[in-house]
Design a protein around this motif. Structure first.
Motif: not given
Length: 271
Positions: A76-78, A105-106, A109-112
Motif C-alpha cells: 500500500x505504501x509504495x 478502505x474501498x 470513485x477514486x479508483x476510477x
C-alpha cells in the motif's frame, strides 16, 4: 528469454529492469520468475525509498502479487507513493487496491480516477480496469480495443462479451479466438460453445472439442472441468466420433487428451 534478461540486469545492478523481466516471466507461468521477482525486492527497496516512482510501483506490484498478507502495508505504501508521483503503473495498482479494499478502505470513485489517469498515460491494464467501471458501453469498448493493441487477452475476451450481448456473434467469435490463442481460458470455453452451438459461425464440432480440450491446460479458468464434461457430452450424443476427436486433439496440440477422452467415452470399443 525473460529469465535470462532478468539475470543479466540483476548482475548489472539494474533492479528495475530485472524486476520487470522476472515479473513478465512469472506472468507467463514461470514459478522461477515469481521467486526471482521476490528476491529483487532487496535491490528495489533502496531505490523506491530514494524516490524512484518506477521502483515503488514495481515493488508494490510484486508485494501484492507474490508475497503473503504481511507485506500488504508495504504494498500500500509504495503503491500510494508511486500513484502520488503520477506513475501509471502505481496509479493502476493503487486504484485496484481502492477498488477491492485491499489494505485500504474501498473508494470506487477514486479508483476510477486513478485508472483513468493511468489509461490516459497509456497503461493498457488500466484501460481494462476502467472499461469495467464506466457506464458508457461505447467508451468501454474503446478502452478494451485500446488494451488489445498491447496483446492483453482479458481485454479481447471482455470485448467479445460486449459484442455477444449486442448479437454481433461473428465479431465476438473473432475476439474469443484472439484471446483463446493468447491463453485466456474463458475465451477458449466461449469459442468452443460458439462452434458447438453455431454462434457467429456454422456449427463445427471438431473445433468445439478442440477448444474444450484446450481448457484442460488452464486450471486458472473456470477450474471445474466443464470443458471436458461438455466434450464428453458431445461424444456421447454422437456429435463427434473418435477420428474427429483425434483431429481436435491434433488442433489443440494435445493428442493425449483426445485419447483420454476417447477412452472415457468408449473404453476399448471406440468406433
Amino acid at each position: 528469454m525473460h529469465l535470462d534478461e532478468g539475470r543479466k540486469a540483476a548482475e548489472a545492478g539494474d533492479w528495475v529492469a530485472a524486476g520487470h523481466a522476472f515479473v513478465r516471466a512469472a506472468m507467463e507461468g514461470s514459478a522461477e520468475g515469481a521467486e526471482l521477482a521476490t528476491q529483487v525486492t532487496v535491490g528495489l527497496v533502496p531505490e523506491a525509498d530514494a524516490g524512484s516512482a518506477e521502483a515503488a510501483a514495481l515493488l508494490a506490484g510484486i508485494y501484492l502479487e507474490y508475497f503473503d498478507e504481511s507485506a500488504l502495508p508495504d504494498a500500500v505504501r509504495y503503491a500510494r507513493a508511486a500513484a502520488g508521483a503520477g506513475h501509471p503503473a502505481g496509479q493502476r495498482t493503487y486504484g485496484y487496491m481502492l477498488l477491492e479494499g485491499i489494505g485500504v478502505e474501498e473508494d470506487h470513485d477514486r479508483a476510477a480516477e486513478l485508472f483513468r489517469a493511468a489509461a490516459d498515460a497509456g497503461d493498457a491494464y488500466a484501460c481494462v480496469n476502467l472499461a469495467q467501471l464506466v457506464d458508457d458501453p461505447d467508451e468501454s469498448r474503446h478502452l478494451l480495443e485500446t488494451a488489445t493493441r498491447d496483446g492483453i487477452a482479458l481485454a479481447g475476451a471482455l470485448l467479445a462479451d460486449h459484442l455477444s450481448e449486442l448479437d454481433r456473434d461473428e465479431e465476438a467469435l473473432t475476439w474469443y479466438l484472439w484471446s483463446a490463442d493468447r491463453g485466456h481460458p474463458g475465451a477458449m470455453h466461449a469459442a468452443a460453445c460458439c462452434y458447438r452451438d453455431g454462434f457467429g459461425t456454422e456449427p463445427d464440432p471438431v473445433r468445439a472439442v478442440r477448444w474444450f480440450l484446450a481448457t484442460l491446460a488452464h486450471d486458472e479458468g473456470d477450474g471445474d472441468g466443464d470443458g471436458i464434461h461438455e466434450a464428453i457430452q458431445m461424444a456421447r450424443s454422437g456429435a463427434v466420433d473418435a477420428d474427429q476427436i483425434r483431429e481436435a486433439g491434433r488442433l489443440a496440440g494435445d493428442p493425449g487428451a483426445a485419447e483420454a477422452l476417447i477412452g472415457t467415452v468408449w473404453g476399448g470399443d471406440a468406433p
